[in-house]
Design an enzyme around this catalytic site. Sequence first.
Site, mmCIF file in Angstrom:
data_model
loop_
_atom_site.group_PDB
_atom_site.id
_atom_site.type_symbol
_atom_site.label_atom_id
_atom_site.label_comp_id
_atom_site.label_asym_id
_atom_site.label_seq_id
_atom_site.Cartn_x
_atom_site.Cartn_y
_atom_site.Cartn_z
ATOM 1 N N HIS A 168 10.347 -1.177 4.565
ATOM 2 C CA HIS A 168 8.887 -1.372 4.574
ATOM 3 C C HIS A 168 8.579 -2.640 5.349
ATOM 4 O O HIS A 168 8.961 -3.732 4.938
ATOM 5 C CB HIS A 168 8.364 -1.510 3.137
ATOM 6 C CG HIS A 168 6.919 -1.925 3.061
ATOM 7 N ND1 HIS A 168 6.455 -2.880 2.166
ATOM 8 C CD2 HIS A 168 5.836 -1.527 3.768
ATOM 9 C CE1 HIS A 168 5.148 -3.034 2.324
ATOM 10 N NE2 HIS A 168 4.745 -2.229 3.287
ATOM 11 N N GLY A 199 7.585 2.386 -5.276
ATOM 12 C CA GLY A 199 7.140 1.795 -6.534
ATOM 13 C C GLY A 199 7.328 0.291 -6.488
ATOM 14 O O GLY A 199 6.640 -0.413 -5.756
ATOM 15 N N MET A 221 10.749 -2.897 -7.233
ATOM 16 C CA MET A 221 12.209 -3.019 -7.140
ATOM 17 C C MET A 221 12.935 -2.269 -8.254
ATOM 18 O O MET A 221 14.104 -1.930 -8.107
ATOM 19 C CB MET A 221 12.611 -4.494 -7.156
ATOM 20 C CG MET A 221 12.295 -5.219 -5.870
ATOM 21 S SD MET A 221 12.959 -6.892 -5.865
ATOM 22 C CE MET A 221 11.629 -7.816 -6.628
ATOM 23 N N HIS A 275 -0.426 3.931 -0.964
ATOM 24 C CA HIS A 275 0.717 3.488 -0.155
ATOM 25 C C HIS A 275 1.785 2.834 -1.016
ATOM 26 O O HIS A 275 2.801 2.367 -0.514
ATOM 27 C CB HIS A 275 0.266 2.552 0.957
ATOM 28 C CG HIS A 275 0.116 1.098 0.561
ATOM 29 N ND1 HIS A 275 -0.581 0.695 -0.548
ATOM 30 C CD2 HIS A 275 0.575 -0.046 1.150
ATOM 31 C CE1 HIS A 275 -0.543 -0.630 -0.621
ATOM 32 N NE2 HIS A 275 0.147 -1.103 0.388
ATOM 33 N N ALA A 278 2.528 1.389 -5.519
ATOM 34 C CA ALA A 278 2.030 1.292 -6.889
ATOM 35 C C ALA A 278 0.760 0.449 -6.935
ATOM 36 O O ALA A 278 -0.136 0.696 -7.742
ATOM 37 C CB ALA A 278 3.094 0.675 -7.793
#
Length: 463
Positions: A253, A368, A370, A391, A393
């Site tokens: 990401h 979500g 880690m 995109h 949580a």
Amino acid sequence: MGSKLSGKDLIKLGFPQTNAINIALGQISRYRKRDKKEHILQEAKQVLLFPEQYKGHGTWGKVAEGLIKPVEVRMQQLRSQRVPFEIFGENEIDELAKRQLYDALKLPISVKGALLPDAHAGYGLPIGAVLATDNSVIPYAVGVDIGCRMSLSVYDLPASYLKGRSFQLRNILRDNTAFGLYETHKQRSDAEVLSHSAFQEVPLLKSLRDKAYKQLGSSGGGNHFVEFGIVDLLVDRADWQLRKGTYLAVLSHSGSRGLGANIAKHYTYLAQKQCPLPKQVQQFAWLDLDTHDGQEYWLAMNLAGEYAKACHDDIHRRLGKALGKRAMLTIENHHNFAWKEVVDGKECIVHRKGATPAGEGVLGIIPGSMTAPGYIVEGKGNPLSLQSASHGAGRARSRGACKDSISRSAMFADLEANDVELIGGSVDEAPMAYKDITKVIQLQDELVSVLGTFTPKIVRMDK
């Protein structure tokens, strides 16, 4: 003739005594101040005589526009009523984020909007928001990290491959990823996007190319990450080379790095000069796509999106090479971007700031935290959300609140309890900083179908 070019010099050439002179002086000061005055005046004369030939030109295009059809600068007023919108998971969204969307819905260019269940307050449009506009693009409704994206590579290696290899995989992450403002790869890569003509033709982009080259394949700070984890494919699909089952995977990401940030800053400044708005909504200043600056931003934004993809491709190439494996399945998607799409029968500019495209059949990955799973999803093309989904949580606590209330020992205890290893990272990205991803996904079951999950196991972030 003095050494510094002035408005009087342009008037002598025959320039009309209008804002075209100010525009010309601004462009020359910004992009041509090292050139000889005589040479600049020769070019300016050609622009004056043949402005149509200079439309779209990196330096002179804006001057030509000022001579042909100047951009009208006038105070913009908000509508009294909001355009249609939908909120998904309203009880999970803070009031400030809602108010930010409500302000955007009153812009005279707005057509339709939506807020997704991961939404939280941001600068300009809230993160987790979608806004359709009429032939106009709002730089701060796209965001600073233009083209920020998710990329998932799934390998034909069983989930059990992780057992006993955490030391090896940790080193692969350390050696093949780079994070933050200053860390770059010692062995540089190249990418086709860096040969794009815009890097030569648009002065701003030309000045940013070297930085883009140095930062290729690196990730930003904040919530950007690269992770080894386990993918559980829940379906068999004819277009996938892998069957239902669990596999080793890499999820990344990040976005367009310094390139995107500088594009956002530059064109936001231009938008706010051209589009005066009431103080409380000035961050929504837009660029008309029929103007030189609007067209140039659109070009630069798309270039930043291509560059963000090239960065992810390089990250995954490096990791695949270190693993000695080729990805059998890749799923990727942008957020922080704008697209030309049809909304209620009309072509609009659809801004997705922290929102995932979810057109019918479109695949995406929604992470979500880690310690929480991410979801591989397929869009249902729901028009109420402007064919969008969350995109991630979404933040439950601000970065400042995390630093005040979460200790590193508490964060690492949570990671250990979930069998997750972290390289780098800070408490403002602790798992407890985020909303419950399971609930967020449930709140948008009319927007996406779940095809699989990704569970992080070894995570690398900025220090």
